[in-house]
Structure formats: C-alpha cells, structure tokens
Design an enzyme around this catalytic site. Structure first.
Site, PDB file in Angstrom:
ATOM      1  N   LYS A 120     -72.626 125.521 -41.263  1.00 60.15           N
ATOM      2  CA  LYS A 120     -73.700 124.568 -41.505  1.00 60.15           C
ATOM      3  C   LYS A 120     -74.418 124.274 -40.185  1.00 60.15           C
ATOM      4  O   LYS A 120     -73.787 124.209 -39.123  1.00 60.15           O
ATOM      5  CB  LYS A 120     -73.095 123.290 -42.094  1.00 60.15           C
ATOM      6  CG  LYS A 120     -74.080 122.284 -42.659  1.00 60.15           C
ATOM      7  CD  LYS A 120     -73.299 121.169 -43.346  1.00 60.15           C
ATOM      8  CE  LYS A 120     -74.185 120.076 -43.908  1.00 60.15           C
ATOM      9  NZ  LYS A 120     -73.398 119.028 -44.588  1.00 60.15           N
ATOM     10  N   SER A 201     -74.949 117.670 -48.981  1.00 57.73           N
ATOM     11  CA  SER A 201     -75.907 118.220 -48.051  1.00 57.73           C
ATOM     12  C   SER A 201     -75.564 119.619 -47.556  1.00 57.73           C
ATOM     13  O   SER A 201     -76.381 120.272 -46.921  1.00 57.73           O
ATOM     14  CB  SER A 201     -76.039 117.289 -46.848  1.00 57.73           C
ATOM     15  OG  SER A 201     -74.836 117.244 -46.109  1.00 57.73           O
ATOM     16  N   SER A 225     -70.642 115.912 -49.917  1.00 56.28           N
ATOM     17  CA  SER A 225     -71.470 117.012 -49.428  1.00 56.28           C
ATOM     18  C   SER A 225     -70.784 118.358 -49.345  1.00 56.28           C
ATOM     19  O   SER A 225     -71.418 119.351 -49.077  1.00 56.28           O
ATOM     20  CB  SER A 225     -72.057 116.659 -48.064  1.00 56.28           C
ATOM     21  OG  SER A 225     -73.086 115.725 -48.232  1.00 56.28           O
TER      22      SER A 225
END
Length: 529
Positions: A120, A201, A225
């Site tokens: 990420k 996310s 997330s």
C-alpha cells in the site's frame, strides 16, 4: 489506516447483462527472458502452487514478475482500468533475477523467497517508489528508510513489485469520500463489477490480488480497511492482533488502532505473508509458523455465528446455513444469534481518538520521514489543499484533516485519554461477553454487505460492516470469501481473542475448503436493473 466505518444504509440486487473484457486467457506455457520454456503457467497461481513451482524449477521469480508486470500494463490504466497500482518498482526484475540466482546456488532465505508482494502506498520504502498516501501534498515523496515490515520482507526474500493506490490519506481526509479514490491514483475499481466500489482504504492492495496483478499484498487498517476491501473483492485478509506487526514507517492515522496485514487469494498465502511481518512480541506468542497452523485441523470446540444481518442481503441466509453445516460436520458446536449491535458511544469515542492521534502521529511521521518543511504539519497540508483546490481535493472535503489540525495536544489530552479508555472498554466488552465469559473460541459474522456503485457525488453508501469491535479492541480478525450476491463477493469474518491467529487461521482454512467460494473476477462492465 484505514477505512473509518461510520455510516451505513444501502443495498440493491441487480441482474447480469452481457459483458466483455474478460480476464486474460491463460497460456499453455510461459517463457521468461533467457529462460527455457516452463511447464507452469503463472496465471492465477495460488501461493502454495507458486512455491512448489519455484522449488521444482518449473517457474522462476523472473517469469513470475514478468507475468505480473504484463498484467498491470494491460489492465491497470488501460484495458479494465482498475487503477490498483500507483507505482511500479523499476528494480523488481533485477531483484527477481538476484533471488533466482540465490535459489540456484542453494540459498533460500525463507518460504517467501522470490515471491512478489505489492505494498500500500502509505508504507515507506527506501527506493524509487514514492510514499504518498495518495495525496498531492506528498507527490513524489521518497522516504529515507524502509518501514520495519518492509525490511523484514526484504530479508525474507520477497520482491517488492509495486505500490498500490488507496483511499487518500487512508480514507481519513474528509466526509463523503468514495473508497479507492486518491488525487494521485484516481479511482480504483472492483474487478468483479467495474462500476462498483472496491471498498477501502486498502483498495489497490485488495484489487491487485483479486485481479492477479500480484500473488500477495500488504494492506493497513484502522477500522475495516483490510477487512472491507478483502471481503468486497473476494479475497482473504488478516487484521492481526494489536502489536503483531510493527507500524514503524507507515503513514499513520492512529497508533491505538493502526495495523498492517496481509492479503492473498488463499488463507495459506495470507498466513505465509504474515509470518514474514511478525513483530518480536508476536513471534514469542506463537509456537509454530502461522502458515503451518493454517494447514492444520481446527481445535475450536464452540463458535458463535452472528446472523443479525440475514435481512441485509438475500444471499446471506444460505451462505450462513452452509457455513453452519460445515462447522457442525467438523464436530464444532455452532450457537447462532441474531443480536449484534455496538453502542453509539463506541463510534463517538473512536472518532475522538482517531482525530487526536492523527494530529500527534502524522506530524511525527512527516518529520521523521523528511517531508519538506512547508508541508510537515496538518495545518500546512490543509492550506496546501485549499490553495490547489479541486486538483488536490477532487469531489469531497478535508474535514478530518481540519479537525485534527485544530487539536491542541496538551489541552485536549485528558478528554482524548478518556475517549481511548471508553472505546477500548466498550469494544472489549462487546467481544468478551462471548469469547471470555461464554467460552466461545471464535465469533463468525458477515464481514460487509456487497459492493455498491461508485458515486463521486454522494460518496460511499455502506450497507453494513462488522469490523469496528475487533479494530478498536485490537483483537485479530480474518475474512474469507463465503459466497456471492449476484456477482458481487460476500465474505465472513472470524474474530478471536488476542494472539489466537493460529486457531482462527485453522478454522478459516476449514471453511475455505468447505465453502469453496473463491472465484476469479469477471471484469463485468455494468449490470442492468
């Protein structure tokens, strides 16, 4: 970290229309640069199959990286336009070649040796990959050090393939956001239905795994997330116990809840990646590798099955019936409940904690990781976004950034500490009434409702989500594919007491085998009503 679950209330069922743009067809064999033809096709390999092929010499890491780079080139910003990958590591191929050479010389660093991993874009790396959280204010920012978990992955022989797009600032910028959108990366799309949300996310990390852009990925979570994008994209995600993975180097929301975790297409793959990321404290808690535990029969004697969401989607009752039957057949007692509701005070206290710690923790990260002085405070980032306007902000605001910028860390400290204590007490009580007082080995419940249409006017339209209690309490949770609502994946979550990852993973593996719910995405463009 990562998706703050504060709203709910939407769900529709649609029927499939004709579609095009199916996944790339597998080839009968693949070749890599300067290599002989292989008998193993890298398309849609499981982690275990990839490990075996590498060990047998039927596939090289170079071939594996070459395949994933081709997939990204064909479908990330063109083709299906998934926008899951924000930056590709230009050194990925040379890393693969080095690791192949080590393997030929008889040096295998770990079970992860030569396997590609996507990170990420809020995880620091000391290389040419920027660490940005998707924000224009951090565009091109190169950090002076690897995050601790990245150092661990490199030592284990993982190949850092790329960084993944995400909900900007890990979905803690402002209200009415759409999961998976960032100013730098654009809108991530769900590979099962391109018009629908990937959730967030850790949107890009989940989609990269689901769309076969990578074998493995790392996401981060503050509340939902990892769990939401894993469930909604039909893959496995693990949100570990608090402190099981170091947060050093990750752009934070709040250290009270932030945690990194693995994403994969199988429970074993996720467990293998988590093994390489564990903190010293976590390693002391576990007597064997988590990937070994994931291949063992579960020891659970009694589980609580939460059916409170049966009416949220018509596919859920059958999925939960099948799950209960599989557990019962394995000799596990299943007790069902249709009651599951967290007190509103928990969400209010949680938000207060996140806003306070966002100010404290993010500004420390900005200084530690050498963000230019004119953008190393929240107030300066807010001013930067205001000055740039729509280019930086897009279609929604920056209310959370503004609230955090206004925090006084000294005068607000007492009320913050009260909120932290309250949030943990309420979340632990919600779980402990079953896990400690009634002796259940795990709580199993639907993870999230099905994906909803992407909407850049109204923002996200959550139907329900169940990540908050474990996220705030710091208890481990695992989500696995469980079935489908029309063509949209649905997942189930397993939650246990701190440091019960081995037991949860064994149970998750059993359900993975019995439910057999994983499916490759269809890359459907749209559905007709």
């Amino acid at each position: 970290m990562r998706h703050l679950f504060l709203t709910m209330g939407f769900g529709v069922l649609l029927t499939l229309s004709a579609c095009s743009n199916q996944p790339l067809a597998p080839q009968s064999a693949v070749t890599g640069p300067d290599t002989a033809q292989s008998t193993i096709n890298p398309a849609w390999l499981s982690t275990a199959a990839a490990q075996q092929a590498l060990a047998d010499g039927k596939l090289s890491s170079e071939q594996l990286v070459s395949y994933y780079l081709q997939q990204i080139a064909s479908n990330n910003n063109s083709g299906h336009q998934l926008a899951a990958i924000s930056d590709i590591n230009p050194d990925a191929m040379s890393q693969a070649q080095q690791l192949d050479a080590e393997r030929r010389a008889g040096k295998v660093r770990s079970a992860l040796h030569g396997l590609p991993v996507v990170l990420k874009a809020n995880i620091a790396t000391k290389d040419s990959l920027p660490t940005t959280a998707g924000a224009l204010a951090l565009q091109g920012h190169l950090t002076p050090a690897d995050a601790e978990l990245v150092s661990q992955l490199r030592t284990a022989g993982a190949i850092i393939l790329a960084k993944a797009n995400l909900s900007e600032w890990a979905n803690f910028r402002g209200e009415n956001s759409a999961s998976g959108w960032s100013a730098l990366g654009g809108q991530v799309r769900n590979p099962h239905l391109l018009s629908h949300t990937p959730c967030g996310s850790s949107s890009g990390s989940a989609v990269a795994v689901a769309a076969d852009f990578t074998l493995l990925a790392v996401g981060t979570e503050t509340d939902g997330s990892i769990m939401c994008p894993s469930a909604i994209n039909g893959i496995v995600g693990i949100k570990p116990s608090r402190a099981a993975v170091s947060g050093e180097g990750i752009i934070p929301i709040a250290s009270a809840q932030d945690i990194a975790g693995p994403m994969a297409r199988t429970v074993y793959g996720a467990a293998l990646l988590l093994d390489a990321m564990l903190s010293p404290q976590a390693k002391q808690q576990f007597t064997q590798p988590l990937s070994t535990a994931a291949r063992q029969a579960p020891t659970a004697g009694k589980v609580l099955l939460v059916r409170a969401y049966d009416k949220q989607d018509q596919a859920l009752p059958q999925i939960l019936d099948k799950l209960a039957a599989a557990l019962t057949a394995a000799g596990i007692e299943v007790v069902s409940t249709d009651r599951w509701q967290l007190p509103p005070e928990l969400y209010q206290a949680e938000l207060k904690v996140l806003v306070y710690e966002f100010k404290r923790d993010l500004e420390q990260w900005l200084r530690d990781y050498q963000v230019p002085a004119e953008r190393d405070t929240l107030a300066e980032i807010v001013a930067f976004n205001q000055a740039i306007g729509e280019t930086a902000l897009g279609f929604f605001g920056q209310e959370y950034l503004q609230q955090a910028a206004a925090i006084n860390l000294e005068t607000d400290k007492v009320s913050y500490q009260q909120a932290l204590n309250q949030s943990r007490q309420l979340s632990e009580a919600a779980l402990d009434q079953y896990l400690r007082e009634q002796g259940f080995d795990a709580i199993i419940l639907p993870s999230y409702g099905p994906a909803w249409p992407i909407d850049h006017v109204k923002g996200d339209a959550f139907n329900f989500g169940t990540s908050t209690a474990a996220a705030v309490a710091g208890y481990p949770s695992v989500t696995i594919p469980a079935g489908f609502s029309s063509i949209l994946p649905l997942g189930v979550s397993l939650v246990g007491l701190p440091w019960t990852e081995p037991e949860l993973l064994a149970l998750a593996s059993l359900l993975e085998q019995q439910l057999a719910a994983y499916q490759q995405p269809g890359f459907v463009k749209q559905l007709s009503e």
